[in-house]
Design a protein around this motif. Structure first.
Motif, short mmCIF file in Angstrom:
data_model
loop_
_atom_site.label_atom_id
_atom_site.label_comp_id
_atom_site.label_asym_id
_atom_site.label_seq_id
_atom_site.Cartn_x
_atom_site.Cartn_y
_atom_site.Cartn_z
N ASN A 57 47.81 -30.47 -30.92
CA ASN A 57 47.14 -31.60 -31.56
C ASN A 57 46.93 -32.80 -30.63
OD1 ASN A 57 46.89 -30.37 -34.18
ND2 ASN A 57 49.12 -30.63 -34.37
N ILE A 58 46.91 -32.54 -29.34
CA ILE A 58 46.64 -33.62 -28.38
C ILE A 58 45.59 -33.12 -27.37
CG2 ILE A 58 48.90 -34.67 -28.66
CD1 ILE A 58 49.75 -33.37 -26.03
N MET A 59 45.27 -33.95 -26.40
CA MET A 59 44.38 -33.59 -25.30
C MET A 59 42.97 -33.19 -25.77
SD MET A 59 46.84 -31.36 -22.80
CE MET A 59 48.45 -31.93 -22.25
N GLN A 60 42.54 -33.77 -26.87
CA GLN A 60 41.20 -33.50 -27.39
C GLN A 60 40.72 -34.70 -28.19
OE1 GLN A 60 41.33 -30.24 -30.36
NE2 GLN A 60 43.55 -30.37 -30.12
N THR A 61 39.41 -34.81 -28.35
CA THR A 61 38.85 -36.02 -28.94
C THR A 61 38.82 -36.00 -30.46
OG1 THR A 61 36.60 -35.11 -28.80
CG2 THR A 61 37.39 -36.42 -26.92
N PHE A 62 38.81 -34.81 -31.09
CA PHE A 62 38.70 -34.71 -32.54
C PHE A 62 37.51 -35.52 -33.06
CE2 PHE A 62 43.32 -33.78 -32.09
CZ PHE A 62 43.32 -32.51 -32.66
N ASP A 63 36.37 -35.35 -32.44
CA ASP A 63 35.17 -36.13 -32.78
C ASP A 63 34.03 -35.16 -33.06
OD1 ASP A 63 33.44 -38.26 -33.18
OD2 ASP A 63 33.91 -39.24 -31.27
N VAL A 64 32.94 -35.71 -33.57
CA VAL A 64 31.75 -34.90 -33.85
C VAL A 64 30.94 -34.75 -32.56
CG1 VAL A 64 31.66 -35.64 -36.24
CG2 VAL A 64 30.41 -36.94 -34.51
N ALA A 65 30.05 -33.77 -32.54
CA ALA A 65 29.16 -33.58 -31.40
C ALA A 65 28.25 -34.80 -31.26
CB ALA A 65 28.31 -32.33 -31.61
N PRO A 66 27.94 -35.22 -30.05
CA PRO A 66 28.27 -34.60 -28.77
C PRO A 66 29.57 -35.12 -28.15
CG PRO A 66 26.75 -36.40 -28.40
CD PRO A 66 26.99 -36.36 -29.88
N TYR A 67 30.41 -35.71 -28.96
CA TYR A 67 31.62 -36.35 -28.43
C TYR A 67 32.87 -35.51 -28.67
CZ TYR A 67 28.26 -40.12 -28.31
OH TYR A 67 27.12 -40.88 -28.07
N ASP A 68 32.68 -34.25 -28.94
CA ASP A 68 33.80 -33.34 -29.17
C ASP A 68 34.18 -32.64 -27.87
OD1 ASP A 68 31.21 -32.22 -29.30
OD2 ASP A 68 31.92 -30.45 -30.37
N PHE A 69 35.35 -32.98 -27.36
CA PHE A 69 35.86 -32.40 -26.11
C PHE A 69 37.27 -31.89 -26.35
CE2 PHE A 69 32.55 -35.19 -24.67
CZ PHE A 69 32.04 -34.61 -23.51
N ASP A 70 37.54 -30.70 -25.85
CA ASP A 70 38.87 -30.09 -25.96
C ASP A 70 39.38 -29.82 -24.55
OD1 ASP A 70 41.14 -28.65 -26.46
OD2 ASP A 70 40.21 -27.24 -27.85
N ALA A 71 40.42 -30.54 -24.14
CA ALA A 71 40.98 -30.42 -22.79
C ALA A 71 42.43 -29.95 -22.82
CB ALA A 71 40.86 -31.76 -22.06
N ARG A 72 42.83 -29.23 -23.86
CA ARG A 72 44.23 -28.82 -23.98
C ARG A 72 44.63 -27.88 -22.85
NH1 ARG A 72 44.23 -26.71 -30.07
NH2 ARG A 72 42.07 -26.25 -29.44
N ASN A 73 45.83 -28.14 -22.35
CA ASN A 73 46.40 -27.32 -21.27
C ASN A 73 47.91 -27.24 -21.51
OD1 ASN A 73 46.91 -25.94 -18.92
ND2 ASN A 73 46.49 -27.67 -17.55
N GLY A 74 48.34 -26.13 -22.07
CA GLY A 74 49.77 -25.98 -22.38
C GLY A 74 50.14 -24.52 -22.56
N ASP A 75 51.43 -24.27 -22.67
CA ASP A 75 51.93 -22.89 -22.71
C ASP A 75 52.75 -22.57 -23.96
OD1 ASP A 75 50.88 -22.06 -20.17
OD2 ASP A 75 52.38 -23.39 -19.25
N PHE A 76 52.92 -23.51 -24.86
CA PHE A 76 53.79 -23.27 -26.03
C PHE A 76 53.12 -23.77 -27.32
CE2 PHE A 76 56.42 -24.11 -22.27
CZ PHE A 76 57.12 -22.92 -22.19
N PRO A 77 52.10 -23.05 -27.83
CA PRO A 77 51.48 -21.80 -27.36
C PRO A 77 50.52 -22.07 -26.20
CG PRO A 77 50.35 -22.56 -29.31
CD PRO A 77 51.51 -23.50 -29.11
#
Length: 586
Positions: free
Chosen positions: A464-484
């Protein structure tokens, strides 16, 4: 008698990108040969290969604008200045005292491209009607040429303000100045004409991979030769203040490789990727690992790091940054104009970095505490006490000796659009669309860091972090993790300044204005001399109704160089009517 023959199976190698320039079109003023030597439309618009030759002819003519484009967009701004070798016409441009006979302010070359486009587009319509190529082949080629014409018109609007808008073929170039036939439109009216036209084109993507125009010529892959239509749509809407539409167009380019099966292409292309700290096989300002506190550890290479953006061959890494760049080849016309403009060795050294641009690069403090933006020594260099713009010269000069790599071979590129340009323009639009945090992320430290409440912490759930949670075109997902495990599409994005090994610019007061100022500041450091500066300054000044934004920057350039006209130029530029060049068409 001149004979021109287009080989329908190997047309590209025969016409060799720019050799024919406009020999395939019917506008009489473009062929300086007797009528009996001309190929008429019936001989040149027979099939898709002839249509391809027409497209390449347009780009050949278009390349003649390279010198004028850089001079008008950079010398009129605050980052480029004249040298002791500069001619009076360049000094006029620098001092904003342009006479009507100044060749750098002559709109004719622009209109030659436009009328070339008009002729080709008219003939494409005839070809389609006569079933000489398919609807899909027509859509792609027509839209490409139409976008080149619209790009040229945007440049005319930026520099001349009131111009004739002509979309039909002309027999005589001089007809352009006939105001009874072609009344002038102002810049805002021009944008109102261009935006719906470009948005209404039947094909707005890059050429399909199976197109006969996507090939290799003289060792150059052609995919990045052609204008990116979505970048143009974004720019037109950014100028008009249609920020969501601009951001939507830019986002489509930023994500244009997201559906590819190649993970590296998906994560890296047009994403401003983080540094490769182990091998430095990247486009970042970086240091040899574990020598980050050593000034001698800086990666200063034409094959690694940020400098290689302008020097490396058109390889996989080059393609992650460059969206549009046209090569000057030793084998074909036109000759690379940038050697004469910038180089001391083998050139005329006519323009140079301004003292203000040098001061701007000298100011920042890098993450390791070392003062100075490393992009300075990658963008310019000193030769015998004289400052030289190097971005355009790496393919021509050995950057250590300043000697030509091969005498008389003036290889190089016209750099037109890249990922950093795209991110900064998107940030400008997003900021004005009240997405301040996202704009700041793209300018500074990247989406992953900006949307992480505890950056640097590992071994946690990042769902639930590292992302904008916004509508297009402002929706970006930059998650980088291992758990999961997450490796989201934008997880390698690092931000323009972070890639330059520089910390985030502070945001003060009104975040809209502050972030917009940061965007233009960063554009000056990242994109210097690439042909964006005058437009960037003018666009912000127009938007704010604040002529001083532009006038003060040009004033500071002239003031720091002891130019006695500094105050007079500032006074002149405080009137927006004086931002435009005299439109004289003889």
């Amino acid at each position: 008698m001149m004979k021109l023959k287009f080989n329908t199976t190997k047309w590209f190698s025969c016409i060799a990108f720019t050799l024919v320039v406009t020999a395939n079109v019917s506008c009489k003023k473009f062929l300086e040969v007797e009528p009996k030597d001309r190929l008429v439309a019936e001989q040149t618009y027979r099939n898709v290969f002839d249509a391809d030759a027409a497209v390449i002819g347009v780009y050949g003519k278009f390349m003649n604008l390279a010198e004028q484009y850089v001079i008008l967009n950079e010398l009129r701004g605050d980052l480029m200045s004249v040298t002791e070798n500069s001619n009076p016409f360049l000094r006029q441009i620098n001092d904003h005292q342009v006479s009507a006979d100044n060749p750098y302010a002559d709109p004719k070359l622009f209109y030659e491209v436009i009328l070339n486009c008009n002729d080709v587009l008219a003939n494409f319509d005839i070809m389609l009607k006569d079933n000489k190529f398919t609807q899909d082949q027509y859509n792609q080629r027509y839209s490409d040429v139409a976008c080149i014409r619209s790009w040229v018109y945007l440049q005319l609007g930026i520099h001349f303000g009131n111009i004739p808008y002509i979309t039909s073929p002309l027999e005589n170039l001089a007809d352009v100045k006939d105001v009874t036939k072609f009344p002038k439109v102002n810049f805002d009216q021009l944008l109102d004409l261009l935006i719906p036209f470009v948005e209404g084109l039947p094909y707005k993507n890059t050429y399909a991979s199976n197109s006969s125009l996507i090939t290799t010529v003289d060792g150059y892959a052609t995919a990045k030769f052609f204008i990116n239509k979505q970048c143009l749509i974004g720019d037109l809407n950014l100028w008009k203040g249609n920020y969501t539409k601009a951001a939507t167009a830019y986002k489509s380019v930023m994500t244009s490789f997201d559906d590819t099966g190649d993970a590296n292409a998906r994560y890296d292309t047009y994403k401003i990727k983080f540094a490769d700290v182990a091998g430095n096989n990247d486009l970042s300002v970086g240091y040899i690992r574990f020598r980050e506190q050593d000034t001698q550890g800086l990666i200063n290479s034409t094959t690694q790091g940020w400098k290689s953006i302008f020097a490396r061959p058109r390889d996989v890494l080059w393609n992650t940054e460059w969206i549009w760049a046209l090569p000057f080849s030793k084998n074909f016309q036109p000759v690379n104009p940038f050697v004469d403009l910038f180089s001391i060795q083998g050139g005329k050294y006519l323009v140079k970095p301004s003292q203000l641009s040098i001061d701007n690069w000298n100011a920042p403090v890098k993450y390791n505490g070392i003062v100075g933006d490393a992009r300075k020594i990658f963008s310019i260099n000193e030769n015998n006490g004289r400052q030289v713009v190097m971005k355009y010269l790496y393919n021509y000069l050995d950057d250590r000796t300043f000697l030509p790599r091969v005498l008389f071979e003036k290889e190089g590129n016209w750099f037109l659009y890249r990922a950093a340009t795209l991110h900064l323009r998107f940030a400008e639009a997003a900021n004005r669309d009240n997405r301040h945090k996202l704009a700041d992320a793209l300018i500074s430290t990247g989406i992953n860091n900006n949307y992480d409440p505890t950056p640097g912490v590992t071994g946690r759930n990042v769902t639930n972090i590292m992302q904008t949670f916004d509508v297009a075109p402002y929706d970006f997902d930059a998650r980088n993790g291992d758990f999961p495990s997450f490796r989201a599409t934008w997880h390698r994005n690092t931000g323009v300044r972070n890639r330059a090994y520089l910390p985030r610019l502070a945001v003060v007061g009104d975040s809209t204005i502050s972030i917009e100022n940061n965007t233009i500041t960063e554009a000056g450091l990242e994109l210097a001399f690439e042909g964006n500066r005058w437009g960037d300054l003018m666009r912000i000044a127009r938007r704010r109704g604040e002529p001083a934004f532009l006038a003060d920057k040009v004033y500071q350039k002239l003031l720091r160089e002891g130019n006695p006209n500094a105050t007079a130029v500032r006074t002149k530029l405080m009137d927006p009517n004086n931002w435009y060049l005299p439109f004289k068409f003889d």
